[in-house]
Design an enzyme around this catalytic site. Sequence first.
Site, PDB file in Angstrom:
ATOM      1  N   SER A  22      -9.983   0.137   6.783  1.00  0.00           N
ATOM      2  CA  SER A  22      -8.738   0.280   5.816  1.00  0.00           C
ATOM      3  C   SER A  22      -8.136  -1.219   5.391  1.00  0.00           C
ATOM      4  CB  SER A  22      -7.974   0.989   5.988  1.00  0.00           C
ATOM      5  OG  SER A  22      -8.133   2.378   5.784  1.00  0.00           O
ATOM      6  N   SER A  44      -9.630   2.208   2.955  1.00  0.00           N
ATOM      7  CA  SER A  44      -8.576   2.734   2.268  1.00  0.00           C
ATOM      8  C   SER A  44      -7.274   1.913   1.557  1.00  0.00           C
ATOM      9  CB  SER A  44      -7.478   4.088   2.609  1.00  0.00           C
ATOM     10  OG  SER A  44      -7.059   3.772   3.766  1.00  0.00           O
ATOM     11  N   LYS A  79       0.425  -1.421   0.181  1.00  0.00           N
ATOM     12  CA  LYS A  79      -0.094  -0.262   0.076  1.00  0.00           C
ATOM     13  C   LYS A  79       0.988   1.373   0.362  1.00  0.00           C
ATOM     14  CE  LYS A  79      -3.662   1.924   2.863  1.00  0.00           C
ATOM     15  NZ  LYS A  79      -4.723   1.985   3.586  1.00  0.00           N
TER      16      LYS A  79
END
Length: 529
Positions: free
Chosen positions: A225, A201, A128
């Site tokens: 997330s 996210s 990420k």
Amino acid sequence: MTSAAEYELQAMLPRVRAACDAVGQLMRIPPTPAARPISFPPPPHVVAGSGELCEFDARQLIDAYGAGRVNPCTVIDALLARVGDIDGGVGAMWAMDEVGARRAAMESTHRWQSGTARPLDGVPIVVKDLLDTAGLATTGGSGWLADRVPTESAAVVAAAQRAGAIVIGKTATFELGCGDESTPFGTVRNPWNRAHTTGGSSAGSAAALAMRFAPLAIGTDTGGSIRIPSSYCGVTGLKPTLGRLSTVGLLGLAPSLDAPGPMARSAADVSLLFAAMTAAESSHAPPVGIEPFDSYLHGVRIGLPAGWLTAVLTDEVAEAFELAVGCLARLGATIVPVELTVAEHGAPLSWLITMYEAAELYADAPRDLLTPAFRGRLEVGDRIAASDYRAAMDARQRLTWRVVSAFDGLDALVVPGSVSTAPRFDDLYGDVAGVAATWPDVHARTMALWNVTGLPSVNVPIGHGAGRLPIGMQIVARHGADETCLALAVAFQTATGHHLRSPDCIPRLVEGGAVNGGELVGGAEGRRR
């Protein structure tokens, strides 16, 4: 302050203060004793039906490398080509490290040939874009940081690399973990249905796994997330016990809530990566994963909370969850109803703590360079009084004690993942089961409580709804009992085949309706679907 930020503040502050008042009435309850360790058998290795390298999971790749059937250079070339060919329609990957990945693959191939392979040697991984990667851009999904290239990798990334994992690229994220689907670098589309969101996210990490760009990924979770995108994309993701994994090298959002964590298509692979991320500095410390156990879930007691955590579900999610709980029972677990009346206070407290800490953390950020969504979050945080933050942190502590007490006599809890399948981009805030789709009431309803209390929670796929969209379930354990979450997840996935499905195969399984359930599946042929 924008009108949207003002509205959010006016709507949420009274709820937070009410939560503080309610939780403040609770007696302080000492933590219960640690749970006994539980382990279950790893799932049998399932040979990928298509024979394509992208279908191999981490364990299968390690077996193939060890047997000399394939080498890391071939695998890396195949996955880089796959990303280049098909990611344009999804947008999971934001930065690729083709040169570095190929160099690392050559080194890994040499170690396999010389008998010095590391535990995850040659296994591709994506990271990420909130986690630093040495020499590879880490922007946090923000145009403000578009040219940022770290010189050192985040602690969890470095741990995976020491174990031999090969970073092939960075995955998309909402801006600094708290923007929305509109980012300076594009929008991530759900691999199962491109008209739908991946959630956030850790959007790109979940989408990349579903697209078979890599068998392993690292995400972060502050209020759901890792688990929301995992639920929406049909993959497995662990939010570890708060503090279990280092946040060094993380572009954080709320330091008292942030948690990096492992993601993969299966719990067995998540276990391998988690073991590597928690291992000692030595690159040769072997990940232990899940140790064998001579029975399934006999003697295991699993709590099933009523009320807030299960009150708002779409029909297809409720059906899939009921069937999945039934599967755990048929595996031998005792399902115990649990009253968790304080659960509704988790999301409001999580909201206030996140907004306040984010505004503090990014007080000096150039707001004209931020997206409207993230800028609005900071404006909300600016208006939260320090006294409200202190009250929320005190209520958080009391809430944690009360939730931990619910584990008396239990090994774990199970709750739904997301309360619906992934919404369409043109209906992100539509009602769910008659409830307005606000962040605390819908999007984080089943998620944020585990962030506030710091308990480990893993999402596992449990079925598919209409429109080919995945459905998830969370398994939650006591502080530090992350391995219990994973052991139960492995046991569930040994008996079911939901985690083995891909966006390419699901049309054969869903003919306009839903494929849900926890039916026991016998043998590798049954699991292959």
